[in-house]
Design an enzyme around this catalytic site. Structure first.
Site, PDB file in Angstrom:
ATOM      1  N   SER A  57       0.808  -1.230   0.000  1.00  0.00           N
ATOM      2  CA  SER A  57       0.000   0.000   0.000  1.00  0.00           C
ATOM      3  C   SER A  57       0.839   1.277   0.000  1.00  0.00           C
ATOM      4  O   SER A  57       0.463   2.252  -0.688  1.00  0.00           O
ATOM      5  CB  SER A  57      -0.993  -0.002   1.166  1.00  0.00           C
ATOM      6  OG  SER A  57      -0.329  -0.056   2.411  1.00  0.00           O
ATOM      7  N   GLN A  77      -2.052  -5.668 -24.962  1.00  0.00           N
ATOM      8  CA  GLN A  77      -1.350  -6.411 -23.918  1.00  0.00           C
ATOM      9  C   GLN A  77      -1.208  -5.558 -22.664  1.00  0.00           C
ATOM     10  O   GLN A  77      -1.383  -6.032 -21.546  1.00  0.00           O
ATOM     11  CB  GLN A  77       0.033  -6.845 -24.401  1.00  0.00           C
ATOM     12  CG  GLN A  77       0.024  -8.013 -25.353  1.00  0.00           C
ATOM     13  CD  GLN A  77       1.437  -8.521 -25.618  1.00  0.00           C
ATOM     14  OE1 GLN A  77       2.414  -7.793 -25.503  1.00  0.00           O
ATOM     15  NE2 GLN A  77       1.539  -9.784 -25.974  1.00  0.00           N
ATOM     16  N   ARG A 104     -12.896   7.209 -33.737  1.00  0.00           N
ATOM     17  CA  ARG A 104     -14.271   7.700 -33.912  1.00  0.00           C
ATOM     18  C   ARG A 104     -14.236   9.202 -34.178  1.00  0.00           C
ATOM     19  O   ARG A 104     -15.140   9.751 -34.794  1.00  0.00           O
ATOM     20  CB  ARG A 104     -15.117   7.437 -32.665  1.00  0.00           C
ATOM     21  CG  ARG A 104     -15.461   5.986 -32.405  1.00  0.00           C
ATOM     22  CD  ARG A 104     -16.431   5.880 -31.253  1.00  0.00           C
ATOM     23  NE  ARG A 104     -17.702   6.494 -31.592  1.00  0.00           N
ATOM     24  CZ  ARG A 104     -18.614   6.853 -30.692  1.00  0.00           C
ATOM     25  NH1 ARG A 104     -18.374   6.675 -29.388  1.00  0.00           N
ATOM     26  NH2 ARG A 104     -19.754   7.402 -31.060  1.00  0.00           N
ATOM     27  N   LEU A 190       3.223   3.460  -8.370  1.00  0.00           N
ATOM     28  CA  LEU A 190       4.533   2.828  -8.538  1.00  0.00           C
ATOM     29  C   LEU A 190       4.411   1.316  -8.430  1.00  0.00           C
ATOM     30  O   LEU A 190       5.134   0.577  -9.112  1.00  0.00           O
ATOM     31  CB  LEU A 190       5.521   3.361  -7.499  1.00  0.00           C
ATOM     32  CG  LEU A 190       6.967   2.903  -7.686  1.00  0.00           C
ATOM     33  CD1 LEU A 190       7.524   3.371  -9.021  1.00  0.00           C
ATOM     34  CD2 LEU A 190       7.851   3.394  -6.541  1.00  0.00           C
ATOM     35  N   ARG A 200       6.632  -7.682 -18.070  1.00  0.00           N
ATOM     36  CA  ARG A 200       6.899  -7.452 -19.484  1.00  0.00           C
ATOM     37  C   ARG A 200       8.373  -7.256 -19.808  1.00  0.00           C
ATOM     38  O   ARG A 200       8.722  -6.926 -20.941  1.00  0.00           O
ATOM     39  CB  ARG A 200       6.066  -6.269 -19.980  1.00  0.00           C
ATOM     40  CG  ARG A 200       4.580  -6.597 -20.019  1.00  0.00           C
ATOM     41  CD  ARG A 200       4.307  -7.811 -20.901  1.00  0.00           C
ATOM     42  NE  ARG A 200       2.962  -8.345 -20.701  1.00  0.00           N
ATOM     43  CZ  ARG A 200       2.447  -9.366 -21.357  1.00  0.00           C
ATOM     44  NH1 ARG A 200       3.196  -9.996 -22.258  1.00  0.00           N
ATOM     45  NH2 ARG A 200       1.234  -9.807 -21.109  1.00  0.00           N
TER      46      ARG A 200
END
Length: 233
Positions: A57, A77, A104, A190, A200
């Site tokens: 937290s 992703q 759009r 963070l 990733r």
């Protein structure tokens, strides 16, 4: 440094930062009605403890906002981390934010990610997803040209539809989607940012999104050097 180019056309730009390593320390120390004013060794030890023991937290009190320009296949992703790492309140609202350009409304000239002839990869030997080694120049050249032809055909139909008065939200159906660049703003804690980086940056992550994760690290680390080091260990 506030902007890093990724591939030839993409980029990550750090728009805004709220907080520092000290912000996280003081969010934790408030439990004991204590506060630090200059980061010291005890504070670094506290950050290590928080990260190691999963006390997450305090890391959500520090935020960063990015502008990202990337192919749609990367964006989709990335979007999973907004859903998957969201810390849901009783109202169902996420603490992360994502706002994306939309065709759009936007009719600027579309741009596309086209791998170079030495960037096409083979399918993996032992997995249903991901990629293997790089293919040869000859086959890479073939598919770079095939992709260019497909994009030209789609853009031509898109522009013709707009010229004939078709609304932008339907004309966009002609555009090849997965390689098309889109722009979005991502604001995250963070903790969320570090989770994205860890996932990733792995070798089995798609290379294109790994390149963006590397850019995120380079931009955010100077602002949270101690915290980020512990979170991504």
């Amino acid at each position: 440094m506030t902007k890093i180019n990724v591939h030839e056309l993409g980029y990550v730009r750090l728009v805004n930062v709220m907080g520092s390593d000290l912000t996280i320390v003081n969010a934790a120390r408030v439990s004991y009605e204590k506060e630090s004013f200059n980061l010291n060794e005890n504070d670094i030890s506290l950050l290590k403890f928080l990260a190691r023991e999963g006390h997450t937290s305090p890391f959500r009190h520090a935020l960063a906002q990015f502008e990202i320009y990337a192919p749609l296949m990367v964006a989709r992703q990335w979007w999973k981390y907004i859903v998957g790492s969201a810390h849901m309140e009783a109202t169902g609202d996420s603490m992360d934010a994502w706002n994306e350009s939309s065709r759009r409304y936007v009719t600027e000239e579309p741009t596309f990610y086209i791998p170079k002839n030495n960037e096409w990869r083979s399918k993996p030997l032992n997995s249903k997803q991901g990629s293997g080694d790089y293919l040869g120049i000859e086959i890479g050249d073939k598919y770079s040209k095939e992709l260019e032809k497909l994009i030209e055909l789609g853009v031509s139909a898109y522009e013709a539809a707009l010229a004939d008065g078709v609304c932008a939200e339907q004309a966009r159906l002609f555009l090849p989607s997965y390689g098309m660049y889109i722009r979005w703003y991502w604001t995250a804690s963070l903790q969320s940012i570090s989770h994205f980086i860890v996932q990733r940056s792995k070798k089995d992550a798609q290379k294109e999104i790994r390149d963006y994760a590397t850019a995120i690290i380079e931009l955010i680390k100077p602002h949270f050097p101690a915290s980020l080091e512990e979170l991504i260990k």
